[in-house]
Design an enzyme around this catalytic site. Structure first.
Site, short mmCIF file in Angstrom:
data_model
loop_
_atom_site.label_atom_id
_atom_site.label_comp_id
_atom_site.label_asym_id
_atom_site.label_seq_id
_atom_site.Cartn_x
_atom_site.Cartn_y
_atom_site.Cartn_z
N HIS A 102 37.58 37.07 44.40
CA HIS A 102 38.59 35.40 45.28
C HIS A 102 39.05 35.39 45.86
O HIS A 102 39.72 36.44 46.47
CB HIS A 102 39.75 34.92 43.83
N GLU A 174 33.69 27.87 45.73
CA GLU A 174 35.29 28.23 45.47
C GLU A 174 35.68 27.94 47.22
O GLU A 174 35.47 28.88 47.46
CB GLU A 174 35.79 28.75 44.99
P1 13P Z 1 41.74 24.77 41.27
O1 13P Z 1 41.31 23.97 40.73
O2 13P Z 1 44.09 25.67 40.94
O3 13P Z 1 42.57 24.20 42.88
O4 13P Z 1 41.71 26.35 41.76
C1 13P Z 1 40.16 26.92 41.31
C2 13P Z 1 40.61 29.18 41.34
O5 13P Z 1 40.71 29.50 42.60
C3 13P Z 1 40.37 29.06 40.59
O6 13P Z 1 39.65 30.40 40.79
#
Ligand code: 13P
Length: 257
Positions: A102, A174
């Site tokens: 992440h 992401e």
């Molecule tokens: P948010 O949905 O709070 O932006 O976070 C996304 C995330 O990092 C999921 O791993």
């Protein structure tokens, strides 16, 4: 129709009591609305803090349709690694999935392409599902390098895997600029090209290609409509159970077409 993955990481939130309430509510919902199964065509997953892993496993039960994950795990099976948790330990606590790479871990805790590769291999070695997170910064995006950057991150972490091993990996794209309180929701248009690039490389070869970053109840349906997206990985919107249940309903409507 591919399975649609709908998952949340609780990140560093929730007391045990809060986690218990959330997990008990989810279990109750699946029992009352879906006979204890997952909604058709959907693979739910939840990723609490390490401290809540066994508690949540106990509430969900051993045969739950909800996959349980941890937010990180070390690449070694055991040893002098103070503060770390290994994949066998996570598995022992009831986890079936390991989140790896992440952006918050890359930024604050020194996660690199090399450590993500070692961790993907460790998860696969022990039969857990690696959930590999990739994503570019705002600077990389502005320079026009998003797709090349995320393809490099993925290739580095997945290097050397057999087709069978790769088929057990889930990838979550992401973009860093879209995550959390400091992020802004991506537009659908902004995501077409990166998913086309990821899809060309990984659709049909991995277990899932997910989107994450400011997913909310207003954009979830459109995000699921992007070509090559077959799931959502959600933070804040799903921290309240009602938000997560609503995302399950949106995904069910998407599956029903
Ligand atoms: P948010 O949905 O709070 O932006 O976070 C996304 C995330 O990092 C999921 O791993």
């Amino acid at each position: 129709m591919n399975t649609i993955w709908i998952g949340t990481s609780w990140k560093m939130t929730k007391t045990l009591a809060e986690g218990r309430e959330w997990a008990t509510g989810l279990r109750g919902h699946l029992e009352s609305a879906h006979d204890g199964r997952a909604p058709a065509g959907i693979q739910p997953f939840i990723i609490p803090s390490f401290t809540a892993t066994t508690t949540v496993r106990g509430i969900l039960g051993e045969d739950s349709p909800v996959l349980l994950g941890v937010q990180n795990a070390h690449w070694e099976d055991a040893g002098a690694w103070t503060g770390e948790v290994s994949v066998p330990q996570a598995k022992d606590a009831g986890a079936q999935l390991v989140e790896i790479g992440h952006s918050e871990r890359r930024e604050h805790f020194g996660e690199t392409v090399e450590t993500t590769r070692l961790k993907v291999a460790a998860a696969l070695r022990h039969g857990l599902t690696p959930l590999l997170c990739i994503g570019e910064s705002a600077e990389v995006k502005e320079a026009g390098g998003s797709s090349a950057f995320i393809l490099d991150q993925a290739a580095g972490a997945l290097e050397g895997l057999s087709a069978d091993e790769l088929s057990r990996v889930v990838i979550a794209y992401e973009p860093i600029w879209a995550i959390g309180e400091k992020g802004r929701p991506a537009t659908i248009e902004e995501l077409i090209e990166p998913f086309a690039a990821l899809g060309a490389e990984y659709t049909g070869r991995v277990a899932g290609l997910l989107y994450g970053g400011s997913v909310n109840l207003d954009n979830a349906a459109d995000l699921l409509g992007i070509e090559h997206v077959n799931g959502l990985f959600v933070g804040r919107t799903a921290w309240k159970l009602e938000g997560y249940l609503e995302l399950l309903r949106i995904a069910a409507a998407h599956v029903a077409g």
